[in-house]
Scaffold this motif. Structure first.
Motif, PDB file in Angstrom:
ATOM      1  N   PRO A  26      55.577  64.795  53.934  1.00 33.24           N
ATOM      2  CA  PRO A  26      54.275  64.673  54.604  1.00 33.24           C
ATOM      3  C   PRO A  26      54.116  65.765  55.660  1.00 33.24           C
ATOM      4  O   PRO A  26      55.100  66.243  56.237  1.00 33.24           O
ATOM      5  CB  PRO A  26      54.340  63.278  55.244  1.00 33.24           C
ATOM      6  N   GLU A  27      52.903  66.140  55.930  1.00 33.59           N
ATOM      7  CA  GLU A  27      52.621  67.262  56.824  1.00 33.59           C
ATOM      8  C   GLU A  27      53.268  67.130  58.202  1.00 33.59           C
ATOM      9  O   GLU A  27      53.789  68.124  58.729  1.00 33.59           O
ATOM     10  CB  GLU A  27      51.108  67.452  56.965  1.00 33.59           C
ATOM     11  N   PRO A  28      53.281  65.954  58.856  1.00 40.10           N
ATOM     12  CA  PRO A  28      53.907  65.890  60.179  1.00 40.10           C
ATOM     13  C   PRO A  28      55.382  66.318  60.164  1.00 40.10           C
ATOM     14  O   PRO A  28      55.843  66.973  61.101  1.00 40.10           O
ATOM     15  CB  PRO A  28      53.762  64.421  60.570  1.00 40.10           C
ATOM     16  N   LEU A  29      56.099  65.977  59.120  1.00 39.45           N
ATOM     17  CA  LEU A  29      57.503  66.379  59.036  1.00 39.45           C
ATOM     18  C   LEU A  29      57.621  67.864  58.707  1.00 39.45           C
ATOM     19  O   LEU A  29      58.485  68.566  59.266  1.00 39.45           O
ATOM     20  CB  LEU A  29      58.227  65.541  57.980  1.00 39.45           C
ATOM     21  N   ARG A  30      56.783  68.366  57.818  1.00 37.71           N
ATOM     22  CA  ARG A  30      56.822  69.796  57.503  1.00 37.71           C
ATOM     23  C   ARG A  30      56.461  70.627  58.729  1.00 37.71           C
ATOM     24  O   ARG A  30      57.045  71.687  58.965  1.00 37.71           O
ATOM     25  CB  ARG A  30      55.873  70.105  56.339  1.00 37.71           C
ATOM     26  N   ASP A  72      61.485  55.209  64.233  1.00 36.80           N
ATOM     27  CA  ASP A  72      62.211  54.168  63.516  1.00 36.80           C
ATOM     28  C   ASP A  72      61.907  54.288  62.025  1.00 36.80           C
ATOM     29  O   ASP A  72      61.074  55.093  61.595  1.00 36.80           O
ATOM     30  CB  ASP A  72      61.869  52.774  64.050  1.00 36.80           C
ATOM     31  N   LEU A  73      62.591  53.463  61.230  1.00 37.89           N
ATOM     32  CA  LEU A  73      62.433  53.563  59.776  1.00 37.89           C
ATOM     33  C   LEU A  73      61.058  53.107  59.306  1.00 37.89           C
ATOM     34  O   LEU A  73      60.551  53.597  58.291  1.00 37.89           O
ATOM     35  CB  LEU A  73      63.537  52.768  59.080  1.00 37.89           C
ATOM     36  N   HIS A  74      60.457  52.174  60.027  1.00 38.83           N
ATOM     37  CA  HIS A  74      59.099  51.753  59.646  1.00 38.83           C
ATOM     38  C   HIS A  74      58.134  52.921  59.785  1.00 38.83           C
ATOM     39  O   HIS A  74      57.295  53.160  58.905  1.00 38.83           O
ATOM     40  CB  HIS A  74      58.647  50.578  60.521  1.00 38.83           C
ATOM     41  N   ALA A  75      58.253  53.659  60.884  1.00 42.72           N
ATOM     42  CA  ALA A  75      57.389  54.825  61.080  1.00 42.72           C
ATOM     43  C   ALA A  75      57.690  55.896  60.034  1.00 42.72           C
ATOM     44  O   ALA A  75      56.774  56.552  59.529  1.00 42.72           O
ATOM     45  CB  ALA A  75      57.589  55.385  62.487  1.00 42.72           C
ATOM     46  N   PHE A  76      58.951  56.064  59.710  1.00 37.42           N
ATOM     47  CA  PHE A  76      59.356  57.030  58.687  1.00 37.42           C
ATOM     48  C   PHE A  76      58.727  56.687  57.340  1.00 37.42           C
ATOM     49  O   PHE A  76      58.145  57.543  56.668  1.00 37.42           O
ATOM     50  CB  PHE A  76      60.877  57.042  58.587  1.00 37.42           C
ATOM     51  N   ASP A  77      58.806  55.420  56.953  1.00 37.62           N
ATOM     52  CA  ASP A  77      58.244  54.999  55.677  1.00 37.62           C
ATOM     53  C   ASP A  77      56.725  55.125  55.665  1.00 37.62           C
ATOM     54  O   ASP A  77      56.123  55.488  54.642  1.00 37.62           O
ATOM     55  CB  ASP A  77      58.643  53.552  55.380  1.00 37.62           C
ATOM     56  N   GLY A  96      50.668  56.172  50.603  1.00 31.65           N
ATOM     57  CA  GLY A  96      49.765  56.775  49.643  1.00 31.65           C
ATOM     58  C   GLY A  96      50.340  57.967  48.919  1.00 31.65           C
ATOM     59  O   GLY A  96      49.675  58.553  48.063  1.00 31.65           O
ATOM     60  N   LEU A  97      51.573  58.348  49.250  1.00 35.11           N
ATOM     61  CA  LEU A  97      52.227  59.487  48.619  1.00 35.11           C
ATOM     62  C   LEU A  97      53.462  59.015  47.859  1.00 35.11           C
ATOM     63  O   LEU A  97      53.993  57.930  48.138  1.00 35.11           O
ATOM     64  CB  LEU A  97      52.653  60.513  49.685  1.00 35.11           C
ATOM     65  N   PRO A  98      53.964  59.809  46.922  1.00 30.93           N
ATOM     66  CA  PRO A  98      55.235  59.456  46.279  1.00 30.93           C
ATOM     67  C   PRO A  98      56.350  59.425  47.325  1.00 30.93           C
ATOM     68  O   PRO A  98      56.282  60.134  48.338  1.00 30.93           O
ATOM     69  CB  PRO A  98      55.453  60.593  45.270  1.00 30.93           C
ATOM     70  N   PRO A  99      57.376  58.610  47.122  1.00 34.23           N
ATOM     71  CA  PRO A  99      58.493  58.602  48.072  1.00 34.23           C
ATOM     72  C   PRO A  99      59.074  59.999  48.254  1.00 34.23           C
ATOM     73  O   PRO A  99      59.156  60.785  47.308  1.00 34.23           O
ATOM     74  CB  PRO A  99      59.498  57.652  47.405  1.00 34.23           C
ATOM     75  N   PHE A 100      59.462  60.309  49.480  1.00 33.41           N
ATOM     76  CA  PHE A 100      59.981  61.636  49.778  1.00 33.41           C
ATOM     77  C   PHE A 100      61.428  61.562  50.247  1.00 33.41           C
ATOM     78  O   PHE A 100      61.937  60.497  50.623  1.00 33.41           O
ATOM     79  CB  PHE A 100      59.109  62.350  50.824  1.00 33.41           C
ATOM     80  N   SER A 129      70.988  62.347  53.872  1.00 31.50           N
ATOM     81  CA  SER A 129      69.628  62.281  53.336  1.00 31.50           C
ATOM     82  C   SER A 129      69.080  60.881  53.523  1.00 31.50           C
ATOM     83  O   SER A 129      69.816  59.894  53.548  1.00 31.50           O
ATOM     84  CB  SER A 129      69.598  62.645  51.849  1.00 31.50           C
ATOM     85  N   ALA A 130      67.751  60.813  53.654  1.00 31.47           N
ATOM     86  CA  ALA A 130      67.053  59.533  53.754  1.00 31.47           C
ATOM     87  C   ALA A 130      65.822  59.573  52.874  1.00 31.47           C
ATOM     88  O   ALA A 130      65.046  60.538  52.920  1.00 31.47           O
ATOM     89  CB  ALA A 130      66.654  59.249  55.204  1.00 31.47           C
ATOM     90  N   LEU A 131      65.651  58.551  52.070  1.00 28.06           N
ATOM     91  CA  LEU A 131      64.440  58.388  51.269  1.00 28.06           C
ATOM     92  C   LEU A 131      63.465  57.489  52.014  1.00 28.06           C
ATOM     93  O   LEU A 131      63.875  56.624  52.804  1.00 28.06           O
ATOM     94  CB  LEU A 131      64.790  57.791  49.907  1.00 28.06           C
ATOM     95  N   SER A 132      62.178  57.687  51.748  1.00 24.96           N
ATOM     96  CA  SER A 132      61.151  56.984  52.513  1.00 24.96           C
ATOM     97  C   SER A 132      60.894  55.562  52.036  1.00 24.96           C
ATOM     98  O   SER A 132      59.883  54.956  52.397  1.00 24.96           O
ATOM     99  CB  SER A 132      59.842  57.777  52.463  1.00 24.96           C
ATOM    100  N   SER A 133      61.787  55.032  51.257  1.00 25.39           N
ATOM    101  CA  SER A 133      61.722  53.629  50.843  1.00 25.39           C
ATOM    102  C   SER A 133      63.143  53.138  50.612  1.00 25.39           C
ATOM    103  O   SER A 133      63.927  53.811  49.928  1.00 25.39           O
ATOM    104  CB  SER A 133      60.904  53.467  49.559  1.00 25.39           C
ATOM    105  N   ALA A 134      63.465  51.992  51.172  1.00 25.79           N
ATOM    106  CA  ALA A 134      64.813  51.445  51.010  1.00 25.79           C
ATOM    107  C   ALA A 134      65.092  51.046  49.571  1.00 25.79           C
ATOM    108  O   ALA A 134      66.250  50.989  49.144  1.00 25.79           O
ATOM    109  CB  ALA A 134      65.006  50.240  51.931  1.00 25.79           C
ATOM    110  N   THR A 135      64.049  50.774  48.791  1.00 24.09           N
ATOM    111  CA  THR A 135      64.234  50.303  47.422  1.00 24.09           C
ATOM    112  C   THR A 135      64.103  51.417  46.395  1.00 24.09           C
ATOM    113  O   THR A 135      64.204  51.157  45.192  1.00 24.09           O
ATOM    114  CB  THR A 135      63.210  49.197  47.091  1.00 24.09           C
TER     115      THR A 135
END
Length: 283
Positions: free
Chosen positions: A132-136, A158-163, A168-172, A193-199
Motif C-alpha cells: 500500500p502507498e503509505p508503506l511504499r 499494531d497488527l490491526h493497523a497493518f492489516d 480492499g487490496l490483495p494481501p501484501f 517477513s509479515a503478511l497482512s493477514s494472519a490466515t
C-alpha cells in the motif's frame, strides 16, 4: 511454484549469482533467502501451525508474551516484541529469512541428509512494489530496501493497523530487519517477513507472484558436497548460533557425519524452528 533441481555446488552457486545480478539494488542484490532441510516442508507460519482459530489468539499471545517477558527490552514498538517472540519460538505470523544464501543453505543441509532440501529466494524490492502507498512512501522517504521496526511502527503501530492498510487490496508481504537482539541475529544476517493477514500464508503469496520468487531443490546426494563447502567457509552452527547450544550442535553433526536428523529443531532460514510438512491436498 516451479523449483529447479541443481546437481552440484558449482551449478547452485552460479544460479544464485545469476539470480542476484538480475535483482540488483544499486550494488546489492534485493533477494532474501530461506532454506528448508526437507523440500516437502511448507512455509507456514508458527501461528498457523497452532491450527484451530489461530488468528483469534494472535493478539493474546503477543499481549501475554510482553507481560511475562517484561524484563527484556527489545525496543519500544510492537514489531520489536514480535521479533523477540519469533526469536524465542513464540508462534507468530512472521517468517525468518536471511540476506545470505549461504546461511540459508546451512539450514537446508545441516540435517536430514537423506532428504532433498530447498532454497527459496524472493525479490524483496519487487514484493515491496506491491505494498500500500503509505508503506511504499516510508521506504522512499528513507531510501531503504527493507523496513526497520521503527519505520513500520510509524505507519502501522499494531497488527490491526497493518492489516487495515491492505483493505480492499490483495494481501501484501513486507520484509523488515529485526533489532540486533543478540549475535545470532547479527551473524545470520536475519530478515523477517509479515503478511497482512494472519490466515494468509506465504505459499499462497508465492503462487500468485511467481515472477518474484526462485527456488532450487537440493537433492539428497548433493547435500554432502554443499555441506562440505559451507563448513570450509565457516558457515556452521558454531558461528551462526553463538553459545554452547550452537557449539554442541556443531560437534554433534561433525562427529556424526551423514546421520543427523534433528527433527523440528533446525531447518528454517535462521531463528525459527523448522517448518512443518505442507498439509495434504484434499482438492
Amino acid at each position: 511454484m516451479r523449483a529447479v533441481t541443481v546437481w552440484s555446488w558449482r551449478e547452485l552457486d552460479d544460479a544464485i549469482g545469476d539470480a542476484g545480478r538480475s535483482h540488483g539494488f544499486h550494488a546489492h542484490s534485493t533477494l532474501v533467502f530461506r532454506g528448508l532441510a526437507r523440500s516437502g516442508y511448507s512455509h507456514t507460519s508458527g501461528l498457523a501451525r497452532l491450527q484451530g482459530d489461530y488468528a483469534g489468539v494472535e493478539a493474546h499471545l503477543i499481549r501475554n508474551f510482553r507481560k511475562y517477558a517484561h524484563r527484556q527490552a527489545p525496543g519500544p514498538t510492537l514489531w520489536d516484541w514480535l521479533a523477540l517472540g519469533q526469536h524465542h519460538g513464540l508462534p507468530t505470523r512472521l517468517l525468518d529469512w536471511t540476506f545470505s544464501p549461504f546461511v540459508a543453505l546451512h539450514f537446508a543441509t545441516a540435517s536430514w541428509p537423506e532428504d532433498d532440501g530447498l532454497l527459496l529466494a524472493v525479490d524483496s524490492a519487487g514484493a515491496h512494489r506491491l505494498l500500500p502507498e503509505p508503506l511504499r512512501a516510508s521506504l522512499r522517504e528513507e531510501r531503504a530496501l527493507l523496513f526497520t521496526t521503527e519505520m513500520l511502527a510509524v505507519t502501522a503501530p499494531d497488527l490491526h493497523a497493518f492489516d487495515r492498510l491492505g483493505a480492499g487490496l490483495p494481501p501484501f508481504l513486507a520484509f523488515f530487519e529485526p533489532p540486533s537482539l543478540d549475535e545470532r541475529v547479527v551473524n545470520q544476517s536475519s530478515v523477517l517477513s509479515a503478511l497482512s493477514s494472519a490466515t494468509y500464508q506465504l505459499e499462497e503469496w508465492l503462487g500468485e507472484h511467481q515472477d518474484l520468487a526462485l527456488s532450487w531443490v537440493i537433492p539428497a546426494g548433493v547435500k554432502a558436497e554443499i555441506r562440505q563447502r559451507l563448513d570450509q567457509a565457516n558457515i556452521t552452527e558454531r558461528m551462526l548460533m553463538p553459545g554452547l547450544d550452537g557449539l554442541a550442535d556443531w560437534l554433534r553433526r561433525y562427529y556424526s557425519p551423514g546421520s543427523i536428523a534433528y527433527g523440528d529443531a533446525t531447518g528454517g532460514a535462521s531463528m525459527a524452528d523448522q517448518d512443518k510438512p505442507a498439509p495434504p491436498d484434499n482438492g
